[in-house]
Design an enzyme around this catalytic site. Structure first.
Site, PDB file in Angstrom:
ATOM      1  N   ARG A  66       0.821  -1.217   0.000  1.00 53.52           N
ATOM      2  CA  ARG A  66       0.000   0.000   0.000  1.00 53.52           C
ATOM      3  C   ARG A  66       0.850   1.261   0.000  1.00 53.52           C
ATOM      4  NH1 ARG A  66      -2.785  -3.608   3.472  1.00 53.52           N
ATOM      5  NH2 ARG A  66      -1.662  -2.613   5.159  1.00 53.52           N
ATOM      6  N   GLU A 103       5.107 -10.766  13.888  1.00 51.63           N
ATOM      7  CA  GLU A 103       4.530 -11.317  15.116  1.00 51.63           C
ATOM      8  C   GLU A 103       4.982 -12.769  15.319  1.00 51.63           C
ATOM      9  OE1 GLU A 103       0.192 -11.697  17.319  1.00 51.63           O
ATOM     10  OE2 GLU A 103       0.310 -10.923  15.279  1.00 51.63           O
TER      11      GLU A 103
END
Length: 183
Positions: A66, A103
């Protein structure tokens, strides 16, 4: 010349929040609603570019994927070129690469080794800053080219996750347009 009417658009109200995506407890900030609104998109691009108009920026770097949308538009707005910061294996020439933590596990970003030099003043752009790991990896790559990194600009900041502060700790000024408290 920036359009004063575009500064009046409430960008935050146009970004949709999707609860519990991609997992329970996450409030996903969906920018596709802003991308679909021509006036809001134009306002966001102008506001991201405005602080850097007279800073000597020679290129804008955008983070896959993005960041390509906003980075390219900001580059056009500033009249400069664009540097894609890509996920590993997507660039066809000699690259610099930087691993960063996710993560669960790690990932890698790359730029072309000749994407920038000490003669360049570069602005880093992405749509959102959360924990800052991806931005930190992109900053590391850009600094390795020897360029002057003038700042990092993001449409959305999630300040509770500390990413903007993490970028600032790398001696890179941060500009964000909207902030959402919480994740």
């Amino acid at each position: 010349m920036p359009d004063q009417r575009l500064e009046m658009i409430d960008l935050k109200s146009i970004i949709r929040t999707v609860p519990d995506f991609p997992k329970p407890g996450i409030q996903y900030r969906d920018i596709t609603t802003l991308l679909a609104d021509p006036a809001a998109l134009k306002a966001a691009v102008e506001q991201l570019a405005a602080p850097y108009r007279d800073t000597g920026v020679t290129a804008v770097a955008g983070i896959d994927a993005r960041g390509f949308i906003f980075g390219t538009a900001v580059a056009i707005e500033l009249g400069v070129g664009f540097i894609p910061v890509r996920k590993a294996g997507k660039l066809p020439f000699d690259t610099l690469e930087q691993d960063y933590a996710l993560e669960y596990g790690t990932d890698t970003l790359q730029i072309h080794a000749d994407a920038a030099s000490e003669d360049d003043t570069v602005l880093l752009v992405d749509d959102l800053i959360a924990t800052g790991g991806t931005a930190e990896a992109a900053i590391s790559l850009l600094k390795r080219t020897g360029c002057n990194l003038v700042g990092a600009a993001f449409l959305v900041d999630l300040p509770d996750l500390g990413g903007a502060d993490r970028v600032r700790s790398q001696d890179v000024p941060v500009k964000t347009l909207v902030a959402f408290e919480g994740e």
